[in-house]
Design a protein around this motif. Structure first.
Motif, PDB file in Angstrom:
ATOM      1  N   UNK A   1      25.108 -30.489  48.372  1.00 46.63           N
ATOM      2  CA  UNK A   1      25.159 -29.057  48.089  1.00 46.63           C
ATOM      3  C   UNK A   1      24.232 -28.305  49.039  1.00 46.63           C
ATOM      4  N   UNK A   3      21.890 -24.853  49.926  1.00 45.60           N
ATOM      5  CA  UNK A   3      21.017 -24.017  49.092  1.00 45.60           C
ATOM      6  C   UNK A   3      21.816 -22.897  48.436  1.00 45.60           C
ATOM      7  N   UNK A   4      22.724 -22.324  49.201  1.00 54.32           N
ATOM      8  CA  UNK A   4      23.576 -21.240  48.694  1.00 54.32           C
ATOM      9  C   UNK A   4      24.424 -21.727  47.513  1.00 54.32           C
ATOM     10  N   UNK A   6      23.841 -24.280  45.576  1.00 50.53           N
ATOM     11  CA  UNK A   6      22.975 -24.603  44.438  1.00 50.53           C
ATOM     12  C   UNK A   6      22.636 -23.339  43.645  1.00 50.53           C
ATOM     13  N   UNK A   9      25.568 -22.150  41.714  1.00 56.98           N
ATOM     14  CA  UNK A   9      25.816 -23.005  40.545  1.00 56.98           C
ATOM     15  C   UNK A   9      24.860 -22.641  39.411  1.00 56.98           C
ATOM     16  N   UNK A  10      23.587 -22.424  39.764  1.00 54.63           N
ATOM     17  CA  UNK A  10      22.592 -22.053  38.752  1.00 54.63           C
ATOM     18  C   UNK A  10      22.998 -20.739  38.091  1.00 54.63           C
ATOM     19  N   UNK A  13      26.255 -21.169  35.899  1.00 52.79           N
ATOM     20  CA  UNK A  13      26.026 -21.943  34.669  1.00 52.79           C
ATOM     21  C   UNK A  13      25.213 -21.130  33.671  1.00 52.79           C
ATOM     22  N   UNK A  14      24.180 -20.473  34.176  1.00 49.79           N
ATOM     23  CA  UNK A  14      23.304 -19.680  33.315  1.00 49.79           C
ATOM     24  C   UNK A  14      24.094 -18.540  32.676  1.00 49.79           C
ATOM     25  N   UNK A  16      27.391 -18.142  32.294  1.00 48.99           N
ATOM     26  CA  UNK A  16      28.490 -18.580  31.425  1.00 48.99           C
ATOM     27  C   UNK A  16      27.932 -18.964  30.053  1.00 48.99           C
ATOM     28  N   UNK A  17      26.824 -19.683  30.069  1.00 45.27           N
ATOM     29  CA  UNK A  17      26.207 -20.102  28.817  1.00 45.27           C
ATOM     30  C   UNK A  17      25.725 -18.880  28.026  1.00 45.27           C
ATOM     31  N   UNK A  20      28.642 -17.055  26.377  1.00 47.41           N
ATOM     32  CA  UNK A  20      29.172 -17.756  25.205  1.00 47.41           C
ATOM     33  C   UNK A  20      28.259 -17.575  23.997  1.00 47.41           C
ATOM     34  N   UNK A  21      26.952 -17.605  24.246  1.00 44.96           N
ATOM     35  CA  UNK A  21      25.993 -17.457  23.147  1.00 44.96           C
ATOM     36  C   UNK A  21      26.110 -16.060  22.537  1.00 44.96           C
ATOM     37  N   UNK A  83      19.743 -18.269  22.185  1.00 37.92           N
ATOM     38  CA  UNK A  83      18.804 -17.935  23.249  1.00 37.92           C
ATOM     39  C   UNK A  83      17.878 -16.843  22.710  1.00 37.92           C
TER      40      UNK A  83
ATOM     41  N   UNK B  19      20.305 -25.597  34.242  1.00 36.26           N
ATOM     42  CA  UNK B  19      20.481 -24.138  34.240  1.00 36.26           C
ATOM     43  C   UNK B  19      20.841 -23.647  32.849  1.00 36.26           C
ATOM     44  N   UNK B  35      30.559 -26.576  28.590  1.00 36.02           N
ATOM     45  CA  UNK B  35      30.115 -25.650  29.638  1.00 36.02           C
ATOM     46  C   UNK B  35      30.271 -26.240  31.044  1.00 36.02           C
ATOM     47  N   UNK B  88      14.776 -23.225  47.026  1.00 39.23           N
ATOM     48  CA  UNK B  88      16.093 -22.756  47.484  1.00 39.23           C
ATOM     49  C   UNK B  88      15.974 -21.389  48.149  1.00 39.23           C
TER      50      UNK B  88
END
Lengths: 185, 96
Positions: A1, A3-4, A6, A9-10, A13-14, A16-17, A20-21, A83, B19, B35, B88
């Motif tokens: 991966x 840096x871009x 990665x 992705x962070x 993922x953050x 989307x989660x 949903x919460x 959260x 994440x 997820x 990063x």
């Protein structure tokens, strides 16, 4: 991966989660909004057509019906975590519920008071706080208007007509839930 | 000289799990699976690696009669995740 990739992705993922919460929290607004609208309207109509204010005891049906349904929402096949925002939202509305139920019981059994006035103010505050936590201006403004407008209405209008404030409040909660569902789609 | 990227975090699935856990109090295995879209086997392996590194804690229990695995980011994991993001950013700013 790279840096871009990665970082992307962070972020994905953050977000989307988080969505949903918070979308799960919206279900609670829809549940309590529907219940408040239905019960307040039912009490209004029953009181209006029979002339008996005793129909107000139906308010106590709200937690009896609402809490089992709220527990069912929590029993998803995939457990939705909490959260910071969803926890604070839960806290705000739990405090509101505790105040509303206790004050209603005191008003009915111990010290008569203009319970509509008090509840509509704390309901407006809870709605405003929810808007602040969700960073959503329409919810903040709606909560403010509900609290202030409802308080004035509660002082001007007597008997069963006051119940219509709660019908409007229920619709407002329902709309808040819908806004959250759209915001976190 | 660029900082070295943490090899534990520099993996697609482990990074996605971290994440999610960075933004939630704790999360069920089923939630992480939904997820990330990962298979149960692969997710289990990656969760074990993160737990072995001390980045997450894993608690096994029951919800009713159903087994339940709950994951939570540890303070060491939060620190590692923050350092990874900082690294990063350095890579990206150097590339501009």
């Amino acid at each position: 991966m790279t840096a871009q990739e990665s970082l992307q992705l962070i972020t994905e993922s953050f977000n989307k989660s988080r969505k949903d919460i918070l979308r799960n929290s919206a279900k609670h607004f829809i549940l309590w909004g529907t219940l408040l609208t239905a019960i307040s309207l039912a009490i209004y109509l029953l009181w209006h057509f029979t002339g008996k204010p005793q129909w107000n005891f139906l308010w106590f049906a709200m937690p009896v019906i609402g809490y089992p349904f709220a527990a069912l929402i929590g029993k998803n096949s995939v457990a939705i975590p909490q959260n910071e925002v969803s926890k604070m939202l839960g806290g705000v509305w739990s405090v509101f519920g505790a105040f509303a139920i206790t004050l209603s019981a005191i008003a009915v059994f111990m010290v008569p008071m203009n319970i509509t006035l008090i509840i509509v103010i704390i309901l407006g505050l809870a709605e405003c706080f929810s808007g602040v936590l969700l960073k959503n201006w329409p919810i903040i403004v709606a909560g403010f208007l509900l609290g202030i407008g409802g308080a004035v209405f509660a002082l001007l209008v007597k008997s069963e007509a006051q119940l219509l404030i709660f019908t409007l409040s229920g619709v407002l909660l329902l709309v808040t839930g819908m806004i959250m569902k759209l915001q976190y789609k | 000289m660029f900082p070295k990227l943490d090899p534990i975090l520099h993996s697609e699935l482990r990074l996605a799990v971290m994440s999610i856990l960075a933004g939630a109090d704790e999360a069920d295995f089923s939630f992480l699976k939904k997820q990330t879209g990962a298979s149960s086997g692969n997710l289990s392996v990656q969760i074990d690696k993160l737990a072995s590194a001390g980045y997450i804690s894993v608690e096994k229990g029951f919800k009713g009669k159903m087994p339940r695995t709950t994951c939570k980011i540890t303070p060491a994991g939060q620190e590692a995740f923050a350092s990874y993001v900082e690294a990063l950013k350095e890579y990206l700013s150097a590339g501009k």
